[in-house]
Design a protein around this motif. Structure first.
Motif, PDB file in Angstrom:
ATOM      1  N   PRO A  22      -0.294  -1.327  -4.813  1.00  0.00           N
ATOM      2  CA  PRO A  22      -1.669  -0.845  -4.947  1.00  0.00           C
ATOM      3  C   PRO A  22      -1.734   0.453  -5.755  1.00  0.00           C
ATOM      4  CG  PRO A  22      -0.829  -0.270  -2.789  1.00  0.00           C
ATOM      5  CD  PRO A  22       0.251  -1.074  -3.474  1.00  0.00           C
ATOM      6  N   PRO A  43      -4.932  -5.532  -7.136  1.00  0.00           N
ATOM      7  CA  PRO A  43      -6.099  -5.506  -6.245  1.00  0.00           C
ATOM      8  C   PRO A  43      -5.672  -5.661  -4.786  1.00  0.00           C
ATOM      9  CG  PRO A  43      -5.990  -7.583  -7.451  1.00  0.00           C
ATOM     10  CD  PRO A  43      -4.913  -6.706  -8.007  1.00  0.00           C
ATOM     11  N   ALA A  44      -6.396  -4.946  -3.910  1.00  0.00           N
ATOM     12  CA  ALA A  44      -6.087  -4.991  -2.479  1.00  0.00           C
ATOM     13  C   ALA A  44      -7.351  -5.297  -1.688  1.00  0.00           C
ATOM     14  CB  ALA A  44      -5.500  -3.656  -2.038  1.00  0.00           C
ATOM     15  N   ASP A  45      -7.162  -5.847  -0.492  1.00  0.00           N
ATOM     16  CA  ASP A  45      -8.308  -6.148   0.370  1.00  0.00           C
ATOM     17  C   ASP A  45      -8.751  -4.884   1.124  1.00  0.00           C
ATOM     18  OD1 ASP A  45      -6.569  -5.792   2.540  1.00  0.00           O
ATOM     19  OD2 ASP A  45      -6.342  -7.934   2.916  1.00  0.00           O
ATOM     20  N   ALA A  46      -9.705  -5.031   2.024  1.00  0.00           N
ATOM     21  CA  ALA A  46     -10.255  -3.892   2.763  1.00  0.00           C
ATOM     22  C   ALA A  46      -9.209  -3.193   3.626  1.00  0.00           C
ATOM     23  CB  ALA A  46     -11.424  -4.362   3.626  1.00  0.00           C
ATOM     24  N   ASN A  47      -8.150  -3.901   3.989  1.00  0.00           N
ATOM     25  CA  ASN A  47      -7.070  -3.314   4.794  1.00  0.00           C
ATOM     26  C   ASN A  47      -5.977  -2.680   3.946  1.00  0.00           C
ATOM     27  OD1 ASN A  47      -8.227  -4.146   7.275  1.00  0.00           O
ATOM     28  ND2 ASN A  47      -7.451  -6.220   6.899  1.00  0.00           N
ATOM     29  N   THR A  78      -3.644  -8.371  -2.712  1.00  0.00           N
ATOM     30  CA  THR A  78      -4.019  -9.787  -2.655  1.00  0.00           C
ATOM     31  C   THR A  78      -3.451 -10.604  -3.803  1.00  0.00           C
ATOM     32  OG1 THR A  78      -6.078  -9.277  -3.818  1.00  0.00           O
ATOM     33  CG2 THR A  78      -6.153  -9.304  -1.395  1.00  0.00           C
ATOM     34  N   GLN A  79      -3.108  -9.942  -4.904  1.00  0.00           N
ATOM     35  CA  GLN A  79      -2.599 -10.661  -6.072  1.00  0.00           C
ATOM     36  C   GLN A  79      -1.885  -9.669  -6.979  1.00  0.00           C
ATOM     37  OE1 GLN A  79      -5.652 -12.828  -8.134  1.00  0.00           O
ATOM     38  NE2 GLN A  79      -4.402 -13.172  -9.933  1.00  0.00           N
TER      39      GLN A  79
END
Length: 124
Positions: free
Chosen positions: A15, A48-52, A56-57
């Motif tokens: 990230p 890209p990262a999720d809310a946590n 993610t990819q």
């Protein structure tokens, strides 16, 4: 030697933005601090990262770096004695500009690279 290129495929699953540099030296003791040639950096943005904060990819990039005429000599050997050439990959970790991020055991940076040499043999 007609042409010399470094082909790199880089995958960033962090990230955090990264840069990749390639160091070349004919003497191992100079590889880190005083290399004969440094190529790059090749920059990649954060994945890209999720809310946590979990990536993610991965972000991928392919690059071709041309090696200039003056630096091609580093790769040439005009004697019968093998010439050592040491190569190191440096990963630069870029600032998050104060944003807090988490790096997990599943995060990584993957670097694959090879050199492509085009050479004329004979006088044709």
């Amino acid at each position: 030697m007609q042409k010399l290129e470094l082909h790199a495929q880089i995958e960033n699953h962090l990230p955090i933005g990264v840069g990749i540099r390639f160091h070349f030296a004919t003497d191992l003791k100079n590889l880190d601090k005083n290399p004969d040639l440094v190529l790059g950096p090749i920059d990649l943005p954060p994945a890209p990262a999720d809310a946590n904060g979990v990536v993610t990819q991965a972000v991928s990039k392919e690059s071709v770096l041309s090696i200039g005429e003056n630096d091609v000599r580093l790769f040439q050997n005009t004697s019968d004695v093998p010439k050592p050439l040491f190569i190191a990959t440096e990963v630069l970790i870029y600032s998050t500009n104060g944003k807090e991020v988490q790096v997990f055991a599943t995060d990584y940076v993957k670097v694959r690279a090879f050199t492509r040499i085009v050479n004329r043999i004979g006088n044709e």
